[in-house]
Write a protein that holds these residues in place. Structure first.
Motif, short mmCIF file in Angstrom:
data_model
loop_
_atom_site.label_atom_id
_atom_site.label_comp_id
_atom_site.label_asym_id
_atom_site.label_seq_id
_atom_site.Cartn_x
_atom_site.Cartn_y
_atom_site.Cartn_z
N SER A 3 -3.68 0.39 -3.04
CA SER A 3 -3.21 -0.91 -2.56
C SER A 3 -3.25 -1.94 -3.68
N THR A 30 -4.77 6.82 -1.17
CA THR A 30 -4.18 5.53 -0.85
C THR A 30 -4.46 4.53 -1.97
N THR A 48 0.83 -1.21 0.00
CA THR A 48 0.00 0.00 0.00
C THR A 48 0.87 1.25 0.00
N TYR A 49 0.45 2.24 -0.81
CA TYR A 49 1.15 3.53 -0.81
C TYR A 49 0.13 4.63 -0.54
N SER A 50 0.46 5.50 0.44
CA SER A 50 -0.42 6.61 0.80
C SER A 50 0.37 7.91 0.75
#
Length: 204
Positions: free
Chosen positions: A153, A151, A144-146
């Motif tokens: 995933s 966000t 996951t990248y926020s």
């Protein structure tokens, strides 16, 4: 010699090995990295025009339960790949500032897939390895990248097949040690997760 955490947990609860130790002293094991997941390297990932710092958070689980020792071992490999990827200006395990993103990697190792794994292992021991067996460790990951309130995933699955005793490995695959195989699986999971996030423009 200090035992490797991934290696220990890859065979945790493995009746195959316990029977083998009692009945034969030692049975040869060979591991094979499942070929289904594509191999990804830095050259395969398109970096965004503007790079941002990132904080990396890692959690390793065994059968859904948090595994602190496994996390401590896996985390440096994940951080190293994030740094090598060229997707971020800086990579840190700590908070990286207000403009930074957060990369979270959760990997769950589910050992000994299949209802007959224990029974097959017992048979391998009784036959002194003449009739071998093969078991599979499945790895289920969420990457996951926020950043900036958004966000993204992706899910990544991988597997490591291990033969014990006189059993042929998957056709066309080269055998490796369990340690090397587990490292390859972790690395490929992270590279594929970053590649999929890049395809989704998560780092833009």
């Amino acid at each position: 010699m200090k035992s490797n955490i991934l290696l220990r947990h890859a065979v945790r609860g493995l009746a195959v090995l316990s029977c083998a130790v009692v009945l034969t002293g030692c049975l040869a094991t060979k591991s094979y990295v499942d070929p289904t997941l594509p191999r990804v390297a830095r050259a395969d990932i398109a970096a965004p025009a503007n790079l941002h710092p990132v904080q990396v958070a890692v959690e390793f689980r065994t059968r859904g339960t948090a595994n602190a020792a496994g996390t401590a071992e896996v985390q440096p490999r994940v951080v190293a790949i994030a740094a090598e990827s060229g997707l971020f200006s800086t990579v840190s395990r700590e908070a990286a500032g207000p403009d930074a993103g957060l990369l979270t990697v959760m990997i769950d190792n589910v050992p000994l897939e299949g209802e007959n794994a224990e029974a097959e292992g017992f048979g391998t021991g009784l036959t002194l390895g003449a009739v071998g067996s093969m078991v599979t460790d499945t790895y289920v990951a969420t990457v996951t990248y926020s950043r900036g309130g958004e966000t993204t995933s992706v899910d990544v699955r991988h597997a490591l097949h291990t033969t014990i005793g006189n059993h042929a490995g998957p056709e066309g695959l080269a055998p490796v040690s369990m340690l090397e195989g587990s490292h390859q699986v972790i690395d490929q999971i992270v590279w594929n997760g970053l590649d999929q996030l890049a395809d989704k423009k998560a780092f833009e």
